[in-house]
Motif scaffolding. Structure first.
Motif, short mmCIF file in Angstrom:
data_model
loop_
_atom_site.label_atom_id
_atom_site.label_comp_id
_atom_site.label_asym_id
_atom_site.label_seq_id
_atom_site.Cartn_x
_atom_site.Cartn_y
_atom_site.Cartn_z
N MET A 1 34.59 47.70 -24.56
CA MET A 1 33.98 46.53 -24.00
C MET A 1 34.76 45.28 -24.40
O MET A 1 34.93 44.39 -23.57
N ARG A 2 35.24 45.26 -25.61
CA ARG A 2 36.03 44.10 -26.04
C ARG A 2 37.28 43.92 -25.18
O ARG A 2 37.65 42.79 -24.85
N ARG A 3 37.89 45.04 -24.81
CA ARG A 3 39.10 44.96 -23.97
C ARG A 3 38.76 44.39 -22.59
O ARG A 3 39.53 43.62 -22.02
N VAL A 4 37.63 44.79 -22.06
CA VAL A 4 37.21 44.27 -20.74
C VAL A 4 36.94 42.78 -20.84
O VAL A 4 37.42 41.99 -20.02
N LEU A 5 36.18 42.38 -21.83
CA LEU A 5 35.85 40.96 -21.99
C LEU A 5 37.10 40.13 -22.28
O LEU A 5 37.19 38.98 -21.85
N ALA A 6 38.07 40.73 -22.97
CA ALA A 6 39.32 40.02 -23.29
C ALA A 6 40.14 39.71 -22.05
O ALA A 6 40.98 38.80 -22.06
N THR A 7 39.90 40.43 -20.96
CA THR A 7 40.65 40.16 -19.71
C THR A 7 40.08 38.99 -18.94
O THR A 7 40.62 38.60 -17.91
N GLY A 8 38.94 38.45 -19.43
CA GLY A 8 38.34 37.30 -18.75
C GLY A 8 37.08 37.62 -17.99
O GLY A 8 36.49 36.75 -17.36
N GLN B 1 29.22 39.62 -15.46
CA GLN B 1 29.96 40.46 -14.52
C GLN B 1 29.91 41.93 -14.94
O GLN B 1 29.81 42.81 -14.10
N VAL B 2 29.96 42.17 -16.23
CA VAL B 2 29.84 43.53 -16.74
C VAL B 2 28.44 44.07 -16.41
O VAL B 2 28.30 45.21 -15.94
N GLN B 3 27.42 43.27 -16.62
CA GLN B 3 26.05 43.68 -16.30
C GLN B 3 25.92 43.99 -14.81
O GLN B 3 25.30 44.99 -14.44
N ASP B 4 26.49 43.15 -13.97
CA ASP B 4 26.42 43.38 -12.53
C ASP B 4 27.12 44.68 -12.14
O ASP B 4 26.61 45.45 -11.34
N ALA B 5 28.28 44.93 -12.73
CA ALA B 5 29.02 46.16 -12.43
C ALA B 5 28.22 47.38 -12.87
O ALA B 5 28.16 48.39 -12.14
N LEU B 6 27.60 47.31 -14.03
CA LEU B 6 26.78 48.43 -14.50
C LEU B 6 25.57 48.66 -13.60
O LEU B 6 25.19 49.80 -13.33
N ALA B 7 24.98 47.58 -13.10
CA ALA B 7 23.84 47.71 -12.19
C ALA B 7 24.26 48.39 -10.89
O ALA B 7 23.54 49.25 -10.36
N VAL B 8 25.43 48.02 -10.37
CA VAL B 8 25.94 48.65 -9.15
C VAL B 8 26.20 50.13 -9.39
O VAL B 8 25.83 50.99 -8.57
N CYS B 9 26.80 50.45 -10.52
CA CYS B 9 27.06 51.86 -10.86
C CYS B 9 25.76 52.65 -10.95
O CYS B 9 25.68 53.77 -10.44
#
Length: 57
Positions: free
Chosen positions: A1-8, A13-21
């Motif tokens: 998760m840190r790597r994802v957040l480090a990309t900006g 947005q992570v929550q939204d992506a998880l909801a879509v999944c």
């Protein structure tokens, strides 16, 4: 998760992506449980024409 957040990517947005999944996963499992079958290529074409005719883009 840190790597994802480090990309900006924001936490929202992570929550939204998880909801879509989760929604797609649930839909897929229900389709499997109820024996849903995909349309033929002709069926997809007819559906696309129907939607485009009614303004879906």
């Amino acid at each position: 998760m840190r790597r994802v957040l480090a990309t900006g990517v924001s936490p929202r947005q992570v929550q939204d992506a998880l909801a879509v999944c989760a929604a797609f996963n649930t839909t897929d499992r229900l389709a499997d449980a109820f024996g849903f079958e995909l349309l033929s290529p002709e069926g997809f074409e007819a559906g696309a024409k129907y939607l485009l005719k009614r303004g879906y883009r």
